[in-house]
Structure formats: structure tokens, C-alpha cells
Design a protein around this motif. Structure first.
Motif, PDB file in Angstrom:
ATOM      1  N   ILE A   1      -6.320  -1.330  -5.699  1.00  0.00           N
ATOM      2  CA  ILE A   1      -6.164  -0.556  -6.569  1.00  0.00           C
ATOM      3  C   ILE A   1      -7.689   0.126  -7.236  1.00  0.00           C
ATOM      4  CG2 ILE A   1      -3.764  -0.925  -7.485  1.00  0.00           C
ATOM      5  CD1 ILE A   1      -4.841  -2.651  -9.586  1.00  0.00           C
ATOM      6  N   GLY A   2      -8.738  -0.930  -6.929  1.00  0.00           N
ATOM      7  CA  GLY A   2     -10.115  -0.504  -7.384  1.00  0.00           C
ATOM      8  C   GLY A   2     -10.658  -1.727  -7.099  1.00  0.00           C
ATOM      9  N   VAL A  10      -9.607  -5.137  -5.614  1.00  0.00           N
ATOM     10  CA  VAL A  10      -8.447  -5.830  -6.346  1.00  0.00           C
ATOM     11  C   VAL A  10      -7.094  -5.177  -5.797  1.00  0.00           C
ATOM     12  CG1 VAL A  10      -7.195  -5.897  -8.633  1.00  0.00           C
ATOM     13  CG2 VAL A  10      -9.660  -6.208  -8.508  1.00  0.00           C
ATOM     14  N   LEU A  11      -6.180  -5.730  -5.521  1.00  0.00           N
ATOM     15  CA  LEU A  11      -4.734  -5.488  -4.673  1.00  0.00           C
ATOM     16  C   LEU A  11      -3.790  -5.607  -5.542  1.00  0.00           C
ATOM     17  CD1 LEU A  11      -5.474  -6.776  -0.866  1.00  0.00           C
ATOM     18  CD2 LEU A  11      -5.933  -4.268  -1.861  1.00  0.00           C
ATOM     19  N   THR A  29      -9.677   3.273 -21.108  1.00  0.00           N
ATOM     20  CA  THR A  29     -10.011   2.648 -20.041  1.00  0.00           C
ATOM     21  C   THR A  29      -9.548   2.928 -18.607  1.00  0.00           C
ATOM     22  OG1 THR A  29      -8.273   0.878 -20.230  1.00  0.00           O
ATOM     23  CG2 THR A  29     -10.419   0.517 -21.492  1.00  0.00           C
ATOM     24  N   GLY A  30      -8.681   4.077 -18.590  1.00  0.00           N
ATOM     25  CA  GLY A  30      -8.321   4.527 -17.260  1.00  0.00           C
ATOM     26  C   GLY A  30      -6.849   4.213 -16.757  1.00  0.00           C
ATOM     27  N   LYS A  31      -6.081   3.767 -17.787  1.00  0.00           N
ATOM     28  CA  LYS A  31      -4.562   3.073 -17.383  1.00  0.00           C
ATOM     29  C   LYS A  31      -3.986   4.415 -16.905  1.00  0.00           C
ATOM     30  CE  LYS A  31      -3.884   1.594 -21.449  1.00  0.00           C
ATOM     31  NZ  LYS A  31      -5.029   2.060 -22.068  1.00  0.00           N
ATOM     32  N   THR A  32      -3.797   5.483 -17.559  1.00  0.00           N
ATOM     33  CA  THR A  32      -3.112   6.649 -17.149  1.00  0.00           C
ATOM     34  C   THR A  32      -3.608   7.070 -15.735  1.00  0.00           C
ATOM     35  OG1 THR A  32      -2.693   7.139 -19.486  1.00  0.00           O
ATOM     36  CG2 THR A  32      -2.294   8.928 -17.931  1.00  0.00           C
ATOM     37  N   ASN A  33      -5.108   7.188 -15.333  1.00  0.00           N
ATOM     38  CA  ASN A  33      -5.473   7.684 -14.177  1.00  0.00           C
ATOM     39  C   ASN A  33      -4.963   6.698 -13.316  1.00  0.00           C
ATOM     40  OD1 ASN A  33      -6.646   9.826 -15.088  1.00  0.00           O
ATOM     41  ND2 ASN A  33      -8.570   8.912 -15.612  1.00  0.00           N
ATOM     42  N   LEU A  34      -5.143   5.447 -13.464  1.00  0.00           N
ATOM     43  CA  LEU A  34      -4.450   4.358 -12.575  1.00  0.00           C
ATOM     44  C   LEU A  34      -2.971   4.819 -11.976  1.00  0.00           C
ATOM     45  CD1 LEU A  34      -4.517   2.115 -10.693  1.00  0.00           C
ATOM     46  CD2 LEU A  34      -4.028   0.535 -12.816  1.00  0.00           C
ATOM     47  N   ILE A  35      -2.319   4.994 -13.076  1.00  0.00           N
ATOM     48  CA  ILE A  35      -0.696   5.399 -12.768  1.00  0.00           C
ATOM     49  C   ILE A  35      -0.794   6.547 -11.863  1.00  0.00           C
ATOM     50  CG2 ILE A  35       1.163   6.119 -14.077  1.00  0.00           C
ATOM     51  CD1 ILE A  35       0.511   3.951 -16.270  1.00  0.00           C
ATOM     52  N   PHE A  36      -1.434   7.654 -12.301  1.00  0.00           N
ATOM     53  CA  PHE A  36      -1.687   8.838 -11.484  1.00  0.00           C
ATOM     54  C   PHE A  36      -1.821   8.694 -10.226  1.00  0.00           C
ATOM     55  CE2 PHE A  36      -2.542  11.739 -15.545  1.00  0.00           C
ATOM     56  CZ  PHE A  36      -1.103  11.241 -15.862  1.00  0.00           C
ATOM     57  N   ALA A  37      -2.878   7.858  -9.823  1.00  0.00           N
ATOM     58  CA  ALA A  37      -3.317   7.683  -8.326  1.00  0.00           C
ATOM     59  C   ALA A  37      -2.353   6.804  -7.702  1.00  0.00           C
ATOM     60  CB  ALA A  37      -4.501   6.708  -8.652  1.00  0.00           C
ATOM     61  N   TRP A  38      -1.665   5.891  -8.370  1.00  0.00           N
ATOM     62  CA  TRP A  38      -0.660   4.954  -7.917  1.00  0.00           C
ATOM     63  C   TRP A  38       0.664   5.798  -7.496  1.00  0.00           C
ATOM     64  CZ3 TRP A  38       0.898  -0.041 -10.708  1.00  0.00           C
ATOM     65  CH2 TRP A  38       1.124  -0.818  -9.705  1.00  0.00           C
ATOM     66  N   ALA A 165      11.190  -7.742 -16.006  1.00  0.00           N
ATOM     67  CA  ALA A 165      10.558  -6.575 -15.614  1.00  0.00           C
ATOM     68  C   ALA A 165       8.946  -6.755 -16.081  1.00  0.00           C
ATOM     69  CB  ALA A 165      10.907  -5.450 -16.556  1.00  0.00           C
ATOM     70  N   LEU A 166       8.656  -8.101 -16.356  1.00  0.00           N
ATOM     71  CA  LEU A 166       7.097  -8.279 -16.797  1.00  0.00           C
ATOM     72  C   LEU A 166       6.393  -9.036 -15.557  1.00  0.00           C
ATOM     73  CD1 LEU A 166       7.496  -8.131 -20.721  1.00  0.00           C
ATOM     74  CD2 LEU A 166       6.705  -6.514 -19.100  1.00  0.00           C
ATOM     75  N   ASP A 167       7.059  -9.542 -14.771  1.00  0.00           N
ATOM     76  CA  ASP A 167       6.690 -10.108 -13.622  1.00  0.00           C
ATOM     77  C   ASP A 167       5.235  -9.411 -13.075  1.00  0.00           C
ATOM     78  OD1 ASP A 167       9.258 -11.946 -12.081  1.00  0.00           O
ATOM     79  OD2 ASP A 167       8.195 -12.152 -13.942  1.00  0.00           O
ATOM     80  N   VAL A 168       4.310 -10.092 -12.906  1.00  0.00           N
ATOM     81  CA  VAL A 168       2.883  -9.366 -12.152  1.00  0.00           C
ATOM     82  C   VAL A 168       2.286 -10.255 -11.145  1.00  0.00           C
ATOM     83  CG1 VAL A 168       1.464  -9.780 -14.036  1.00  0.00           C
ATOM     84  CG2 VAL A 168       1.085  -7.859 -12.790  1.00  0.00           C
ATOM     85  N   GLU A 169       1.747  -9.759 -10.067  1.00  0.00           N
ATOM     86  CA  GLU A 169       1.024 -10.240  -9.146  1.00  0.00           C
ATOM     87  C   GLU A 169      -0.390  -9.481  -9.078  1.00  0.00           C
ATOM     88  OE1 GLU A 169       0.801 -11.311  -4.508  1.00  0.00           O
ATOM     89  OE2 GLU A 169       2.648 -11.723  -5.641  1.00  0.00           O
ATOM     90  N   VAL A 170      -1.270  -9.850  -9.235  1.00  0.00           N
ATOM     91  CA  VAL A 170      -2.757  -9.140  -9.030  1.00  0.00           C
ATOM     92  C   VAL A 170      -3.614 -10.107  -8.385  1.00  0.00           C
ATOM     93  CG1 VAL A 170      -4.897  -7.889 -10.223  1.00  0.00           C
ATOM     94  CG2 VAL A 170      -2.417  -7.505 -11.151  1.00  0.00           C
ATOM     95  N   ASN A 171      -3.814  -9.750  -7.056  1.00  0.00           N
ATOM     96  CA  ASN A 171      -4.625 -10.927  -6.323  1.00  0.00           C
ATOM     97  C   ASN A 171      -5.966 -10.079  -5.883  1.00  0.00           C
ATOM     98  OD1 ASN A 171      -5.587 -12.763  -4.624  1.00  0.00           O
ATOM     99  ND2 ASN A 171      -3.778 -12.900  -3.394  1.00  0.00           N
ATOM    100  N   PRO A 172      -7.126 -10.512  -6.628  1.00  0.00           N
ATOM    101  CA  PRO A 172      -8.579  -9.962  -6.065  1.00  0.00           C
ATOM    102  C   PRO A 172      -8.852 -10.341  -5.005  1.00  0.00           C
ATOM    103  CG  PRO A 172      -8.707 -11.491  -7.948  1.00  0.00           C
ATOM    104  CD  PRO A 172      -7.229 -11.314  -7.919  1.00  0.00           C
TER     105      PRO A 172
END
Length: 175
Positions: A1-2, A10-11, A29-38, A165-172
Motif C-alpha cells: 500500500i506504500g 508496507v503490505l 494524511t491521505g487516508k481517503t486517497n489510500l481508500i480510493f487507490a485500494w 471487524a477491527l482485526d488488522v494485519e499490516v506487515n511491513p
């Protein structure tokens, strides 16, 4: 994602586990742009039969308008099942979306149990005539659902807790 702070990728993987992500950060900080790209990347990868979007915006009410058919622009994203535009403080509308998604999770769990499978891909394989698209629900400013100490906030919190609904996995470090 960046790129992360040290320039490494960062995946973010949404799969069978965990199936949820939470994006947070200060305004601008670009949250909405990240959502649009996603959304664009997912729509390019999966057909409308394989992926459905449910988008709801409590902030400005117009962020997701670009994905829905409108007067000025008749084009639309065919994956779109709901684009909650101008809902602002209509918390009951958001609650209705959470109820719908909870019911869909129950339907899928029942089907998985019936077919003795535990993953969406397995369910698709054993029930190819069923309708089993991936579902991506985005609720921008979802904390609006939890605002106040009322019935809407309690039910929204309960539905979110039950679906994990709030589980998250971000693995850089992933390649």
C-alpha cells in the motif's frame, strides 16, 4: 500500500484471516486517497461477480460519490452495491448496513458449515452455483456510529464486536 518510514514496502493483506482492516490517522494524511487507490486496485483485479463494495461516508458525505452514477457523470463502478452519499449524521442508515453485513456473515457461516469448509475459496469450489463474492465495506468516520450513549451506538458496537471487524494485519517486512 506504500512505503514505510524506512523506505520499505508496507503490505496489507486481506484474506481469510484476518478479513478486516482499520485505517487511522490525523486529518490530511491521505487516508481517503489510500481508500480510493485500494478500491481501484481491487476493482481492476476482481470482476463485479467476484467483488462487491459497500461504501458509507459520515464525514463529508461526498467522498464516495465518484463511484456511483450521478447527474453530471453517468459512469459508475459496477462493483458498487451501496454508496452512502450525504448520510452525514444518519447513524441509523449506517446501522442498517452493519445489520445487513452481519446477516450476510451468518448466511456465509451457515453455508460453510453445511458444506464443511472454512474458507471462501473452498465454499466457492463446493457450491459454484452460489453467490459468494468478496465483500469490501468501507465506513469513513465509522466512529460516528459509536457516538453517544444510545441504542444505535450499543447495537453498532455489538455488531462490530461480533464480526471481529477491527482485526488488522499490516506487515511491513513481507515481500
Amino acid at each position: 500500500i506504500g512505503e514505510g518510514p524506512h523506505g520499505r514496502p508496507v503490505l496489507l493483506t486481506l484474506g481469510d484471516y484476518p478479513p478486516h482492516a482499520l485505517i487511522g490517522g490525523p486529518s490530511g494524511t491521505g487516508k481517503t486517497n489510500l481508500i480510493f487507490a485500494w478500491i481501484g486496485a481491487l476493482a481492476a483485479r476482481y470482476s463485479p461477480a467476484e467483488l462487491e463494495f459497500y461504501l458509507l461516508d459520515f464525514k463529508e458525505g461526498v467522498s464516495f460519490a465518484r463511484f456511483a452514477q450521478g447527474r453530471r457523470d453517468p459512469s459508475w463502478l459496477p462493483h458498487m452495491r451501496l454508496a452512502g452519499i450525504n448520510v452525514n449524521t444518519d447513524r441509523e442508515f449506517g446501522l442498517a448496513l452493519l445489520r445487513f453485513l452481519a446477516e450476510e456473515l451468518r448466511r456465509r457461516a451457515d453455508a460453510a458449515k453445511k458444506h464443511e469448509v472454512s474458507k471462501l475459496a473452498e465454499l466457492r469450489a463446493v457450491d459454484p452455483t452460489g453467490r459468494w463474492p468478496r465483500i469490501v465495506a468501507v465506513v469513513d468516520e465509522f466512529q460516528m456510529l459509536l457516538a453517544g450513549r444510545d441504542v444505535v451506538a450499543r447495537e453498532a458496537a455489538d455488531l462490530l464486536n461480533r464480526s471481529q471487524a477491527l482485526d488488522v494485519e499490516v506487515n511491513p517486512e513481507s515481500a
